[in-house]
Design a protein around this motif. Structure first.
Motif, mmCIF file in Angstrom:
data_model
loop_
_atom_site.group_PDB
_atom_site.id
_atom_site.type_symbol
_atom_site.label_atom_id
_atom_site.label_comp_id
_atom_site.label_asym_id
_atom_site.label_seq_id
_atom_site.Cartn_x
_atom_site.Cartn_y
_atom_site.Cartn_z
ATOM 1 N N ALA A 74 0.841 -1.206 0.000
ATOM 2 C CA ALA A 74 0.000 0.000 0.000
ATOM 3 C C ALA A 74 0.876 1.257 0.000
ATOM 4 O O ALA A 74 0.621 2.210 -0.744
ATOM 5 C CB ALA A 74 -0.934 0.008 1.205
ATOM 6 N N ARG A 75 1.902 1.237 0.814
ATOM 7 C CA ARG A 75 2.814 2.392 0.882
ATOM 8 C C ARG A 75 3.543 2.579 -0.451
ATOM 9 O O ARG A 75 3.669 3.686 -0.963
ATOM 10 C CB ARG A 75 3.814 2.205 2.017
ATOM 11 C CG ARG A 75 4.726 3.386 2.226
ATOM 12 C CD ARG A 75 5.541 3.212 3.507
ATOM 13 N NE ARG A 75 6.322 4.404 3.758
ATOM 14 C CZ ARG A 75 7.600 4.541 3.423
ATOM 15 N NH1 ARG A 75 8.248 3.552 2.809
ATOM 16 N NH2 ARG A 75 8.239 5.663 3.674
ATOM 17 N N SER A 76 4.018 1.467 -1.036
ATOM 18 C CA SER A 76 4.738 1.523 -2.305
ATOM 19 C C SER A 76 3.848 2.036 -3.434
ATOM 20 O O SER A 76 4.280 2.858 -4.254
ATOM 21 C CB SER A 76 5.274 0.125 -2.637
ATOM 22 O OG SER A 76 5.898 0.121 -3.882
ATOM 23 N N LYS A 77 2.607 1.573 -3.492
ATOM 24 C CA LYS A 77 1.681 2.039 -4.522
ATOM 25 C C LYS A 77 1.402 3.536 -4.365
ATOM 26 O O LYS A 77 1.263 4.254 -5.355
ATOM 27 C CB LYS A 77 0.373 1.251 -4.467
ATOM 28 C CG LYS A 77 0.479 -0.138 -5.033
ATOM 29 C CD LYS A 77 -0.868 -0.865 -4.988
ATOM 30 C CE LYS A 77 -0.777 -2.193 -5.712
ATOM 31 N NZ LYS A 77 -2.089 -2.871 -5.780
ATOM 32 N N SER A 136 4.499 5.512 -5.528
ATOM 33 C CA SER A 136 4.642 5.518 -6.984
ATOM 34 C C SER A 136 3.438 6.176 -7.670
ATOM 35 O O SER A 136 3.401 6.248 -8.893
ATOM 36 C CB SER A 136 4.819 4.092 -7.507
ATOM 37 O OG SER A 136 3.633 3.348 -7.336
ATOM 38 N N SER A 137 2.493 6.637 -6.860
ATOM 39 C CA SER A 137 1.258 7.280 -7.367
ATOM 40 C C SER A 137 0.545 6.405 -8.387
ATOM 41 O O SER A 137 0.049 6.889 -9.410
ATOM 42 C CB SER A 137 1.569 8.652 -7.959
ATOM 43 O OG SER A 137 1.960 9.543 -6.957
ATOM 44 N N LYS A 186 1.009 10.706 -0.390
ATOM 45 C CA LYS A 186 1.793 10.769 -1.623
ATOM 46 C C LYS A 186 3.118 11.471 -1.336
ATOM 47 O O LYS A 186 3.242 12.249 -0.410
ATOM 48 C CB LYS A 186 1.026 11.536 -2.706
ATOM 49 C CG LYS A 186 -0.172 10.794 -3.255
ATOM 50 C CD LYS A 186 -0.812 11.595 -4.367
ATOM 51 C CE LYS A 186 -1.979 10.860 -4.976
ATOM 52 N NZ LYS A 186 -2.598 11.632 -6.052
ATOM 53 N N ILE A 187 4.081 11.196 -2.137
ATOM 54 C CA ILE A 187 5.435 11.767 -2.142
ATOM 55 C C ILE A 187 6.274 11.283 -0.954
ATOM 56 O O ILE A 187 7.389 10.832 -1.149
ATOM 57 C CB ILE A 187 5.432 13.311 -2.205
ATOM 58 C CG1 ILE A 187 4.716 13.764 -3.468
ATOM 59 C CG2 ILE A 187 6.850 13.880 -2.143
ATOM 60 C CD1 ILE A 187 4.505 15.258 -3.573
ATOM 61 N N THR A 188 5.742 11.320 0.282
ATOM 62 C CA THR A 188 6.544 10.970 1.453
ATOM 63 C C THR A 188 6.330 9.541 1.940
ATOM 64 O O THR A 188 7.219 8.966 2.567
ATOM 65 C CB THR A 188 6.235 11.912 2.631
ATOM 66 O OG1 THR A 188 4.867 11.717 3.020
ATOM 67 C CG2 THR A 188 6.495 13.363 2.269
ATOM 68 N N GLY A 189 5.151 8.979 1.718
ATOM 69 C CA GLY A 189 4.837 7.653 2.242
ATOM 70 C C GLY A 189 4.533 7.656 3.725
ATOM 71 O O GLY A 189 4.364 6.605 4.338
ATOM 72 N N LYS A 190 4.450 8.844 4.307
ATOM 73 C CA LYS A 190 4.146 8.952 5.736
ATOM 74 C C LYS A 190 2.670 8.663 5.979
ATOM 75 O O LYS A 190 1.869 8.599 5.051
ATOM 76 C CB LYS A 190 4.478 10.361 6.246
ATOM 77 C CG LYS A 190 5.953 10.672 6.253
ATOM 78 C CD LYS A 190 6.199 12.058 6.798
ATOM 79 C CE LYS A 190 7.693 12.366 6.833
ATOM 80 N NZ LYS A 190 7.952 13.698 7.404
ATOM 81 N N THR A 191 2.336 8.499 7.261
ATOM 82 C CA THR A 191 0.945 8.294 7.643
ATOM 83 C C THR A 191 0.643 9.050 8.936
ATOM 84 O O THR A 191 1.509 9.171 9.797
ATOM 85 C CB THR A 191 0.595 6.807 7.812
ATOM 86 O OG1 THR A 191 -0.789 6.687 8.135
ATOM 87 C CG2 THR A 191 1.426 6.140 8.891
ATOM 88 N N ASP A 192 -0.566 9.542 9.038
ATOM 89 C CA ASP A 192 -1.017 10.166 10.285
ATOM 90 C C ASP A 192 -1.617 9.120 11.219
ATOM 91 O O ASP A 192 -1.871 9.404 12.387
ATOM 92 C CB ASP A 192 -2.068 11.245 9.986
ATOM 93 C CG ASP A 192 -1.479 12.436 9.249
ATOM 94 O OD1 ASP A 192 -0.279 12.733 9.450
ATOM 95 O OD2 ASP A 192 -2.213 13.071 8.462
#
Length: 149
Positions: free
Chosen positions: A50-53, A56-57, A114-120
């Protein structure tokens, strides 16, 4: 010539029963441990996917993971929709369950940026063996989107 007595037969049967009991207990424990490890590894794989997708947008979208007691779902978008045909479910072995979901902001979804792959929605998810709650493992999702376990 002397035959085998009843007492000797009873002793032999008792020894066989004890050995079989030990083998069955060890096999059950091994099976539970293998199921737990496999589910943890598969869950981490789904989270990383999920993070990788998102990074890569893919399809110009964000992706996330929805946690339930007996499965996780990789979904597309910023909101989980259980009827979305694009969802990819991973259903756990009947031996396992998620016993605790403790994510920042509450809820049971992790959505990557997007762009960072971070999550809240960082935090922990605890997996355990249903019949043996002392056998459990915790995965930690950091705010960076990286997984620890």
């Amino acid at each position: 010539m002397k035959g085998i007595s009843i007492i000797e037969i009873i002793i032999i049967l008792a020894v066989i029963s004890i050995v079989l009991g030990i083998v069955v207990i060890n096999l059950t424990s091994f099976r539970e441990e293998q199921a737990l490890n496999s589910t943890i590894n598969e869950s981490i794989s789904y989270i990383n996917e999920a993070r990788s997708k998102t990074l890569s947008s893919k399809d110009f979208s964000q992706y996330g993971i929805h946690f339930e007691q007996t499965k996780i779902t990789l979904f597309k978008g910023v909101n989980y929709n259980s009827s979305d045909s694009n969802n990819i479910d991973y259903i756990f072995s009947s031996l396992l369950e998620i016993s605790s979901i403790s994510l920042n902001g509450g809820g049971n979804e992790v959505i990557f940026q997007k762009i960072t792959g971070k999550t809240d929605q960082f935090g922990t998810v605890t997996y355990r063996v249903k019949n043996n709650p002392s056998k459990s493992k915790i995965i930690t999702i950091k705010s960076t989107g990286i997984i620890d376990y």
